[in-house]
Design a protein around this motif. Structure first.
Motif, PDB file in Angstrom:
ATOM      1  N   TYR A  10      23.126  41.292  42.303  1.00  0.00           N
ATOM      2  CA  TYR A  10      23.869  41.483  41.054  1.00  0.00           C
ATOM      3  C   TYR A  10      24.048  42.967  40.758  1.00  0.00           C
ATOM      4  CZ  TYR A  10      24.845  41.594  36.046  1.00  0.00           C
ATOM      5  OH  TYR A  10      25.395  41.868  34.822  1.00  0.00           O
ATOM      6  N   LEU A  11      22.953  43.726  40.869  1.00  0.00           N
ATOM      7  CA  LEU A  11      22.997  45.144  40.525  1.00  0.00           C
ATOM      8  C   LEU A  11      23.928  45.909  41.456  1.00  0.00           C
ATOM      9  CD1 LEU A  11      21.624  46.923  38.386  1.00  0.00           C
ATOM     10  CD2 LEU A  11      19.998  47.616  40.151  1.00  0.00           C
ATOM     11  N   SER A  12      23.917  45.568  42.745  1.00  0.00           N
ATOM     12  CA  SER A  12      24.785  46.273  43.684  1.00  0.00           C
ATOM     13  C   SER A  12      26.249  46.025  43.361  1.00  0.00           C
ATOM     14  CB  SER A  12      24.483  45.831  45.122  1.00  0.00           C
ATOM     15  OG  SER A  12      24.865  44.485  45.335  1.00  0.00           O
ATOM     16  N   LYS A  13      26.568  44.817  42.890  1.00  0.00           N
ATOM     17  CA  LYS A  13      27.948  44.511  42.527  1.00  0.00           C
ATOM     18  C   LYS A  13      28.370  45.233  41.249  1.00  0.00           C
ATOM     19  CE  LYS A  13      28.574  39.937  44.660  1.00  0.00           C
ATOM     20  NZ  LYS A  13      27.350  39.835  45.434  1.00  0.00           N
ATOM     21  N   VAL A  14      27.437  45.396  40.322  1.00  0.00           N
ATOM     22  CA  VAL A  14      27.773  45.980  39.027  1.00  0.00           C
ATOM     23  C   VAL A  14      27.839  47.504  39.075  1.00  0.00           C
ATOM     24  CG1 VAL A  14      26.940  46.295  36.664  1.00  0.00           C
ATOM     25  CG2 VAL A  14      26.900  44.034  37.692  1.00  0.00           C
ATOM     26  N   LEU A  15      26.891  48.137  39.751  1.00  0.00           N
ATOM     27  CA  LEU A  15      26.771  49.588  39.666  1.00  0.00           C
ATOM     28  C   LEU A  15      27.633  50.347  40.672  1.00  0.00           C
ATOM     29  CD1 LEU A  15      22.953  50.054  39.050  1.00  0.00           C
ATOM     30  CD2 LEU A  15      24.798  49.878  37.391  1.00  0.00           C
ATOM     31  N   ARG A  16      27.891  49.773  41.826  1.00  0.00           N
ATOM     32  CA  ARG A  16      28.599  50.555  42.834  1.00  0.00           C
ATOM     33  C   ARG A  16      30.114  50.421  42.702  1.00  0.00           C
ATOM     34  NH1 ARG A  16      30.391  47.818  47.490  1.00  0.00           N
ATOM     35  NH2 ARG A  16      29.737  45.637  47.648  1.00  0.00           N
ATOM     36  N   LEU A  30      40.067  40.781  44.377  1.00  0.00           N
ATOM     37  CA  LEU A  30      39.043  41.540  43.672  1.00  0.00           C
ATOM     38  C   LEU A  30      38.163  40.551  42.913  1.00  0.00           C
ATOM     39  CD1 LEU A  30      41.209  44.414  42.103  1.00  0.00           C
ATOM     40  CD2 LEU A  30      40.282  44.241  44.423  1.00  0.00           C
ATOM     41  N   TYR A  31      36.865  40.829  42.872  1.00  0.00           N
ATOM     42  CA  TYR A  31      35.951  39.900  42.204  1.00  0.00           C
ATOM     43  C   TYR A  31      34.773  40.657  41.606  1.00  0.00           C
ATOM     44  CZ  TYR A  31      32.242  36.496  41.553  1.00  0.00           C
ATOM     45  OH  TYR A  31      31.225  35.760  41.011  1.00  0.00           O
ATOM     46  N   CYS A  32      34.362  40.239  40.406  1.00  0.00           N
ATOM     47  CA  CYS A  32      33.157  40.754  39.755  1.00  0.00           C
ATOM     48  C   CYS A  32      32.255  39.581  39.372  1.00  0.00           C
ATOM     49  CB  CYS A  32      33.515  41.552  38.497  1.00  0.00           C
ATOM     50  SG  CYS A  32      34.192  43.192  38.840  1.00  0.00           S
ATOM     51  N   ARG A  34      29.409  37.273  37.116  1.00  0.00           N
ATOM     52  CA  ARG A  34      29.412  36.796  35.727  1.00  0.00           C
ATOM     53  C   ARG A  34      29.053  37.914  34.756  1.00  0.00           C
ATOM     54  NH1 ARG A  34      25.446  32.151  34.762  1.00  0.00           N
ATOM     55  NH2 ARG A  34      26.332  32.342  32.681  1.00  0.00           N
ATOM     56  N   HIS A  35      29.648  37.848  33.584  1.00  0.00           N
ATOM     57  CA  HIS A  35      29.390  38.780  32.484  1.00  0.00           C
ATOM     58  C   HIS A  35      29.953  40.179  32.744  1.00  0.00           C
ATOM     59  CE1 HIS A  35      26.783  35.607  31.134  1.00  0.00           C
ATOM     60  NE2 HIS A  35      25.943  35.796  32.119  1.00  0.00           N
ATOM     61  N   THR A  36      30.763  40.324  33.784  1.00  0.00           N
ATOM     62  CA  THR A  36      31.377  41.621  34.058  1.00  0.00           C
ATOM     63  C   THR A  36      32.861  41.428  34.335  1.00  0.00           C
ATOM     64  OG1 THR A  36      31.017  41.597  36.466  1.00  0.00           O
ATOM     65  CG2 THR A  36      29.231  42.450  35.100  1.00  0.00           C
ATOM     66  N   THR A  37      33.633  42.501  34.190  1.00  0.00           N
ATOM     67  CA  THR A  37      35.063  42.444  34.463  1.00  0.00           C
ATOM     68  C   THR A  37      35.490  43.654  35.285  1.00  0.00           C
ATOM     69  OG1 THR A  37      35.522  43.530  32.338  1.00  0.00           O
ATOM     70  CG2 THR A  37      35.648  41.123  32.389  1.00  0.00           C
ATOM     71  N   ILE A  38      36.671  43.548  35.868  1.00  0.00           N
ATOM     72  CA  ILE A  38      37.201  44.576  36.764  1.00  0.00           C
ATOM     73  C   ILE A  38      37.637  45.809  35.982  1.00  0.00           C
ATOM     74  CG2 ILE A  38      39.106  45.108  38.343  1.00  0.00           C
ATOM     75  CD1 ILE A  38      39.065  42.047  39.051  1.00  0.00           C
ATOM     76  N   SER A  39      37.220  46.968  36.471  1.00  0.00           N
ATOM     77  CA  SER A  39      37.668  48.251  35.927  1.00  0.00           C
ATOM     78  C   SER A  39      38.286  49.048  37.077  1.00  0.00           C
ATOM     79  CB  SER A  39      36.493  49.019  35.316  1.00  0.00           C
ATOM     80  OG  SER A  39      36.903  50.296  34.876  1.00  0.00           O
ATOM     81  N   ASP A  85      40.285  44.256  33.489  1.00  0.00           N
ATOM     82  CA  ASP A  85      39.532  43.434  32.530  1.00  0.00           C
ATOM     83  C   ASP A  85      39.498  41.949  32.889  1.00  0.00           C
ATOM     84  OD1 ASP A  85      38.917  45.675  30.960  1.00  0.00           O
ATOM     85  OD2 ASP A  85      40.780  45.501  29.842  1.00  0.00           O
ATOM     86  N   GLN A  86      39.852  41.606  34.129  1.00  0.00           N
ATOM     87  CA  GLN A  86      39.707  40.234  34.609  1.00  0.00           C
ATOM     88  C   GLN A  86      38.406  40.119  35.408  1.00  0.00           C
ATOM     89  OE1 GLN A  86      42.111  37.901  33.737  1.00  0.00           O
ATOM     90  NE2 GLN A  86      43.014  39.613  32.604  1.00  0.00           N
ATOM     91  N   GLN A  87      37.863  38.913  35.497  1.00  0.00           N
ATOM     92  CA  GLN A  87      36.678  38.745  36.338  1.00  0.00           C
ATOM     93  C   GLN A  87      37.063  38.684  37.813  1.00  0.00           C
ATOM     94  OE1 GLN A  87      34.127  35.381  35.507  1.00  0.00           O
ATOM     95  NE2 GLN A  87      32.783  35.848  37.216  1.00  0.00           N
ATOM     96  N   SER A  88      38.229  38.108  38.099  1.00  0.00           N
ATOM     97  CA  SER A  88      38.725  38.065  39.469  1.00  0.00           C
ATOM     98  C   SER A  88      40.237  38.228  39.450  1.00  0.00           C
ATOM     99  CB  SER A  88      38.339  36.749  40.155  1.00  0.00           C
ATOM    100  OG  SER A  88      38.933  35.651  39.486  1.00  0.00           O
ATOM    101  N   CYS A  89      40.780  38.616  40.584  1.00  0.00           N
ATOM    102  CA  CYS A  89      42.211  38.894  40.649  1.00  0.00           C
ATOM    103  C   CYS A  89      42.682  38.728  42.090  1.00  0.00           C
ATOM    104  CB  CYS A  89      42.468  40.321  40.162  1.00  0.00           C
ATOM    105  SG  CYS A  89      44.178  40.875  40.313  1.00  0.00           S
ATOM    106  N   GLN A  90      43.802  38.036  42.276  1.00  0.00           N
ATOM    107  CA  GLN A  90      44.416  37.905  43.595  1.00  0.00           C
ATOM    108  C   GLN A  90      45.874  38.325  43.489  1.00  0.00           C
ATOM    109  OE1 GLN A  90      45.542  34.047  45.680  1.00  0.00           O
ATOM    110  NE2 GLN A  90      43.763  34.652  46.911  1.00  0.00           N
ATOM    111  N   LEU A  91      46.299  39.174  44.412  1.00  0.00           N
ATOM    112  CA  LEU A  91      47.645  39.733  44.339  1.00  0.00           C
ATOM    113  C   LEU A  91      48.273  39.729  45.724  1.00  0.00           C
ATOM    114  CD1 LEU A  91      49.390  41.163  42.078  1.00  0.00           C
ATOM    115  CD2 LEU A  91      48.665  43.311  43.128  1.00  0.00           C
TER     116      LEU A  91
END
Length: 216
Positions: A10-16, A30-32, A34-39, A85-91
């Motif tokens: 979890y931490l590696s996904k959030v902090l890096r 793109l994917y983040c 739970r409780h986080t969103t894409i920046s 600001d999405q949790q996941s995104c496909q383009l």
């Protein structure tokens, strides 16, 4: 996977910072957690490196002929509109998505850099010697985002220190690991802000404090 492994993932996904790329004709994902969103940090569509090294396309051109200074100026805004600001995104990745083709006949690629930011922060501070309490409601569990023990420059007004001591930053390097091990995945958690647990990173006599940012 045990609790420490879940936390590390979890931490590696959030902090890096994450970097994803996709070639023309493919899809960017793109994917983040739970409780986080894409920046979104940066985005590029076009070509800067030879096709022999990245995304050659279905009909590779002679490397001398291809355009290697090729950028679609609308890329960043398009990615922000679709994914910020999405949790996941496909383009889908193709020239039509980004407006006019910046280099017809040259195979292109999309490169996006992003971070995962928590949706809602909870912040708690306890002065040295005091007990810090973390609590989540409605069966949600504690996810630690950051933890610091010591003192930042200019300190915390709630935990004043001796003004005669130097105004410097002194932080324990083990605070995040200790708080996470004690509190991650629990609904309630108590921890003492003490150098006995975190070590003493500051000058003798300097008032320290524990600050934890977490999400439920």
């Amino acid at each position: 996977m045990d609790a420490s492994g879940i936390f590390s993932d979890y931490l590696s996904k959030v902090l890096r910072r994450h970097t994803e790329q996709a070639c023309d004709g493919g899809h960017l994902n793109l994917y983040c957690p739970r409780h986080t969103t894409i920046s979104i940090q940066s985005a590029f569509y076009g070509r800067k490196v030879p096709s022999s090294l990245l995304c050659p396309g279905s009909h590779p051109r002679n490397s001398v002929e291809e355009n290697r200074n090729c950028t679609a100026p609308t890329t960043l805004q398009k990615i922000l509109d679709e994914c910020q600001d999405q949790q996941s995104c496909q383009l889908p990745v193709n020239r039509r998505v980004f407006g006019l083709d910046p280099c017809p006949g040259t195979s292109k690629y999309l490169l996006v850099s992003y971070k995962c930011k928590p949706n809602e922060y909870k912040s708690k501070v306890a002065c040295e010697g005091k007990e810090l309490k973390l609590r989540c409601k409605n069966s949600t569990l504690i996810n630690i985002y950051s933890a610091t023990y010591g003192r930042m420059m200019n300190g915390n007004k709630a935990c004043p220190s001796n003004p005669k001591l130097p105004n410097i930053e002194c932080l324990s390097h083990t605070a995040l690991e200790i708080v996470s091990t004690s509190c991650f995945g629990k609904q309630n958690c108590k921890i003492i802000a003490s150098s006995r647990y975190f070590g003493d990173p500051c000058f003798p006599g300097m008032q320290k404090y524990l600050r934890v940012i977490y999400v439920c």
